[in-house]
Design an enzyme around this catalytic site. Structure first.
Site, PDB file in Angstrom:
ATOM      1  N   HIS A 102      -2.240   7.050   4.297  1.00 24.69           N
ATOM      2  CA  HIS A 102      -1.005   5.979   4.637  1.00 24.69           C
ATOM      3  C   HIS A 102       0.292   6.562   4.085  1.00 24.69           C
ATOM      4  O   HIS A 102       1.310   5.941   3.552  1.00 24.69           O
ATOM      5  CB  HIS A 102      -1.263   4.665   3.688  1.00 24.69           C
ATOM      6  N   CYS A 125       0.933  -1.326  -0.081  1.00 24.32           N
ATOM      7  CA  CYS A 125       0.023   0.083  -0.154  1.00 24.32           C
ATOM      8  C   CYS A 125       0.875   1.256  -0.033  1.00 24.32           C
ATOM      9  O   CYS A 125       0.555   2.119  -1.002  1.00 24.32           O
ATOM     10  CB  CYS A 125      -1.042   0.121   1.185  1.00 24.32           C
TER      11      CYS A 125
HETATM   12 CA   LIG Z   1      -3.276  -1.994  -0.813  1.00 30.21          CA
END
Ligand SMILES: [Ca+2]
Length: 501
Positions: free
Chosen positions: A181, A121
């Site tokens: 993130h 990610c």
């Molecule tokens: Ca991901």
């Protein structure tokens, strides 16, 4: 090789596993790793005065769209999370109806060979938000869990100019909903990285259901910088916030970055979506299908909002997924692609991608040459008419001339990946994958499933790809923080593969 690498990164060897034992062993390693002691490292702090001045100068070099009669297009950039390559109708799913994503694909161009820059990610997001290989600023690995990310001050280098920075500077209203993130501390927050508005969370994962207990700010749902209580199913809430953002800004150029955490773990769905799959007996599969269906509804709600405000003909819509569907959840399908998330085989890095821009791009297009998530940044800037200063060196290509047929060559000579001892390069139809010193060479035209290793038969091609990879690696910085080597380790063709995150 693995041993040396692991020691240098402060990790330890935990033995290899046979594919059949992988799931159980992965679960054990996972629980071990969550308790592992993180090695000490420097926090990535705010820019100093000199660095801040240099960034300001760079941003001031951005030329606003020239005065033209036409309003610059709005940009809606939808990012899915951990979606299987073959889990939408547009990419071949027969078991999960996704009418809205399919309609979006029919309205524009669907890419068969779109790649992200990482198989997990946060490095993937660092690449697409900065338009540069994330290794250029040491973002080789995930930032880890929210508490570690916060405590150790990891995030996207504040010196990096984001797509939102550029569009904000170019006069766009910029809003983000969903999963960030890219760091939890204040100087990494989306409001510090070019977004005027933010709804979502800063960490790498979040429950889809209302939280029963108090969460720290770095893992809670936020509106801008304040924690909010969100009663709705999270995928619905992210869509709702985007629809409201569009309504608020319908009279000016806007950029909506919609980063769904669907369909990342936890595998959780609400009754509304579960009820759509009465025939699926496996509860986990049923929940995953339901989550994907919710994601599709959310895309539908956003497209409907564009239509309602008569913006659909002046809006560039991009749909992308951040990395391949994981194998360990046992519910995603990457179709014929090999393996998935955390691998550099095709299942980990080749993802669904759609670009729709009615009136500018022909509907129903399929583009088969390799493209990258790095292309989003320059493509959006070109569509917006924004001129970037030459000092802002991006790694992607403006895809518009390729999609309109003006340029029939390939947007990229080569694409590269690096994740600790795992590396890969795609050059034309050839793909080299490396785990430490071991090499796989595939002809993706004949063998998209990466079944036949041609490394021994084609030494000349192998050497050419190795050389290109080495050259690229020389330009990159060492990792700014360690991964957790050997958290997960599986045997692939008799070779130990570290799934570094
Ligand atoms: Ca991901």
């Amino acid at each position: 090789m693995f041993d040396r690498y692991a020691k240098s990164m402060g990790g330890r060897i935990l033995g290899t596993v046979k594919p059949g034992q992988a799931i159980l062993t992965i679960a054990l390693l996972w629980s071990f790793a969550l308790n592992a002691q993180e090695p000490a490292q420097a926090v990535i702090g705010k820019l100093n005065e000199k660095e801040a001045a240099a960034k300001k100068l760079l941003l001031e070099g951005i030329k606003n769209p020239e005065k033209i009669d036409e309003r610059p297009p709005n940009v809606v950039f939808i990012l899915a999370d951990d979606l299987g390559y073959a889990d939408t109708g547009a990419y071949g799913s027969k078991s999960i109806p996704t009418p809205h994503i399919d309609a979006l694909a029919r309205s524009g161009v669907r890419f068969t060979d779109a790649y992200v820059t990482a198989s997990s990610c946060s490095p993937s997001r660092a690449g697409l938000m900065s338009g540069r290989y994330q290794q250029r600023f040491g973002f080789e690995f995930n930032t880890s869990g929210a508490a570690i990310t916060q405590r150790l001050g990891r995030g996207l280098d504040p010196a990096a100019v984001t797509l939102a920075d550029v569009l904000q500077r170019g006069g766009y209203s910029t809003g983000m909903s969903g999963k960030w993130h890219l760091g939890t501390r204040d100087h990494f927050h989306p409001r510090s990285r070019g977004f005027d508005e933010f709804f979502g969370f800063l960490a790498g994962a979040h429950s889809y259901l209302p939280s029963k207990r108090k969460e720290p700010v770095y893992s809670s749902i936020l509106r801008d910088r304040k924690t909010v209580k969100e009663p709705a199913y999270l995928t619905d809430a992210i869509a709702r916030e985007t629809v409201r953002f569009i309504a608020r800004h319908k009279d000016e150029p806007f950029f909506a970055y919609v980063a769904f955490n669907a369909v990342h773990t936890p595998i959780e769905a609400s009754k509304k979506y579960l009820d759509r799959f009465p025939g699926v007996g496996n509860a986990r599969q049923k929940a995953y299908n339901a989550m994907t269906s919710a994601l599709d509804d959310a895309v539908g709600a956003i497209l409907a909002a564009l239509k309602k405000h008569k913006l659909e003909n002046n809006t560039l819509v991009i749909f992308l997924n951040d990395n391949g569907g994981p194998v360990y959840t046992r519910v995603q399908s990457n179709g014929r692609l090999r393996l998935g998330k955390l691998f550099l085989f095709e299942g980990g890095i080749r993802v669904p991608m759609i670009i729709s821009w009615p009136g500018k791009l022909e509907p129903g297009g399929v583009y088969g040459k390799p493209v990258s998530s790095l292309d989003v940044f320059p493509t959006v800037c070109a569509a917006a008419g924004i001129q970037l200063p030459p000092e802002l060196k991006l790694d992607g290509a403006d895809l518009l001339p390729y999609l309109t047929g003006k340029n029939e060559s390939s947007p990229h000579e080569a694409l590269f990946w690096s994740n600790g001892p795992n590396r890969a390069v795609r050059l034309g139809k050839w793909k080299l994958v490396k785990a430490g010193e071991h090499s796989w060479l595939f002809d993706l035209e004949k063998d998209p499933g990466e079944k036949t290793n041609l490394a021994k038969q084609k030494p000349g091609i192998l050497e050419k790809l190795e050389k290109a990879l080495l050259q690229w690696q020389k330009e990159m910085k060492p990792p700014a923080w360690p991964s957790k080597p050997n958290r997960r380790k599986v045997e692939i063709d008799g070779v130990a593969w570290e799934m570094n995150i």
